[in-house]
Design a protein around this motif. Structure first.
Motif, PDB file in Angstrom:
ATOM      1  N   GLY A 166       9.037  -1.567  23.191  1.00 43.76           N
ATOM      2  CA  GLY A 166       8.857  -0.939  21.752  1.00 43.76           C
ATOM      3  C   GLY A 166       9.367  -2.339  20.886  1.00 43.76           C
ATOM      4  O   GLY A 166       9.020  -3.503  21.263  1.00 43.76           O
ATOM      5  N   THR A 167      10.124  -1.872  19.865  1.00 42.20           N
ATOM      6  CA  THR A 167      10.582  -3.096  18.945  1.00 42.20           C
ATOM      7  C   THR A 167      11.950  -3.487  18.895  1.00 42.20           C
ATOM      8  O   THR A 167      12.922  -2.639  19.431  1.00 42.20           O
ATOM      9  N   LEU A 168      12.079  -4.874  19.127  1.00 41.20           N
ATOM     10  CA  LEU A 168      13.525  -5.409  19.249  1.00 41.20           C
ATOM     11  C   LEU A 168      14.034  -6.021  17.980  1.00 41.20           C
ATOM     12  O   LEU A 168      13.289  -7.046  17.315  1.00 41.20           O
ATOM     13  N   ASP A 169      15.197  -5.694  17.428  1.00 36.53           N
ATOM     14  CA  ASP A 169      15.906  -6.215  16.244  1.00 36.53           C
ATOM     15  C   ASP A 169      16.116  -7.495  16.443  1.00 36.53           C
ATOM     16  O   ASP A 169      16.315  -7.761  17.707  1.00 36.53           O
ATOM     17  N   VAL A 170      16.550  -8.170  15.354  1.00 33.51           N
ATOM     18  CA  VAL A 170      16.906  -9.533  15.724  1.00 33.51           C
ATOM     19  C   VAL A 170      18.421  -9.433  16.194  1.00 33.51           C
ATOM     20  O   VAL A 170      19.170  -8.772  15.828  1.00 33.51           O
ATOM     21  N   GLY A 171      18.631 -10.362  17.227  1.00 33.70           N
ATOM     22  CA  GLY A 171      19.794 -10.366  17.956  1.00 33.70           C
ATOM     23  C   GLY A 171      19.938  -9.379  19.195  1.00 33.70           C
ATOM     24  O   GLY A 171      20.763  -9.342  20.106  1.00 33.70           O
ATOM     25  N   ASP A 172      18.759  -8.403  19.160  1.00 34.41           N
ATOM     26  CA  ASP A 172      18.746  -7.303  20.068  1.00 34.41           C
ATOM     27  C   ASP A 172      18.337  -7.943  21.518  1.00 34.41           C
ATOM     28  O   ASP A 172      17.574  -8.859  21.438  1.00 34.41           O
TER      29      ASP A 172
END
Length: 206
Positions: A166-172
């Motif tokens: 799916g979607t990974l936020d910055v730093g995840d």
């Protein structure tokens, strides 16, 4: 710019294609939004007076967007050459530097005993990464035991294990844990790679 007051001043701003309107503020008068045209009734501007219209949009895709504006008045204008202006803006693609690292435990391992791989996908930014896919090719000469992941789902089509993160936020970061059992002595190799619909400026760590 004078020499007299300008009456019934109207500003027409054509919002750029490929961008979503967020808001508009003006220091005098009122604005009506009829996409893509933003029309503002300013009223009278005295000689030397200034009115500022601020418009915010969010570009939806990379490329060049153009915003065009014009002004009219019921008062005669001796110079209409400066009654319109346009601004081109270059929109860069969103970028997310994904990286993947892998570790094995234990190494060396004895044939017939379990071996665990930990694969970590990290989004180093500067933007979120969308539709992230992790692909892991299980090593030949092993039996697959299980796989767990702390975000998303995995489809097992041996020897390929493919996970939709799916979607990974910055730093995840997302961790995929795989357990296999080697069936014979020698050197086995596990390979993983990660992709995303978001542009990756550095694919050397993918």
């Amino acid at each position: 710019n004078g020499p007299d007051a300008a009456e019934d001043v109207i500003v027409n701003d054509t919002l750029p294609a490929g961008a979503s309107f967020k808001f508009a503020t003006i220091t005098q008068g009122t604005c009506a939004i009829g996409f893509p045209l933003l029309q503002c009734q300013i009223g009278t501007i005295n000689a030397g007076g200034t009115v500022t219209l601020t418009v915010r949009v969010t570009p939806n895709s990379p490329g060049v967007i153009t915003n065009a504006v014009s002004v009219t008045s019921d008062t005669d204008d001796p110079d209409t050459s400066n009654n319109s202006d346009s601004e081109d803006t270059t929109v860069n693609a969103r970028q997310a530097d994904l990286s993947v690292t892998k570790s094995d435990d234990v190494d060396p391992v004895t044939e017939g005993e379990p071996l665990t791989y930990a694969i970590v996908v990290t989004n180093n930014g500067p933007h979120e990464a969308e539709n992230v896919i992790l692909s892991d090719t299980l090593p030949a000469g092993t039996a697959f035991n299980f796989a767990t992941i702390n975000q998303g789902t995995c489809a097992i089509g041996l020897p390929l294990l493919q996970c939709q993160l799916g979607t990974l936020d910055v730093g995840d970061s997302v961790t995929l844990t795989i357990r296999v059992t080697p069936s014979s002595p020698g050197v086995i190799t596990n390979a993983a790679s990660v992709t995303s619909d978001t542009n990756d400026p550095n694919t050397s760590n993918n």
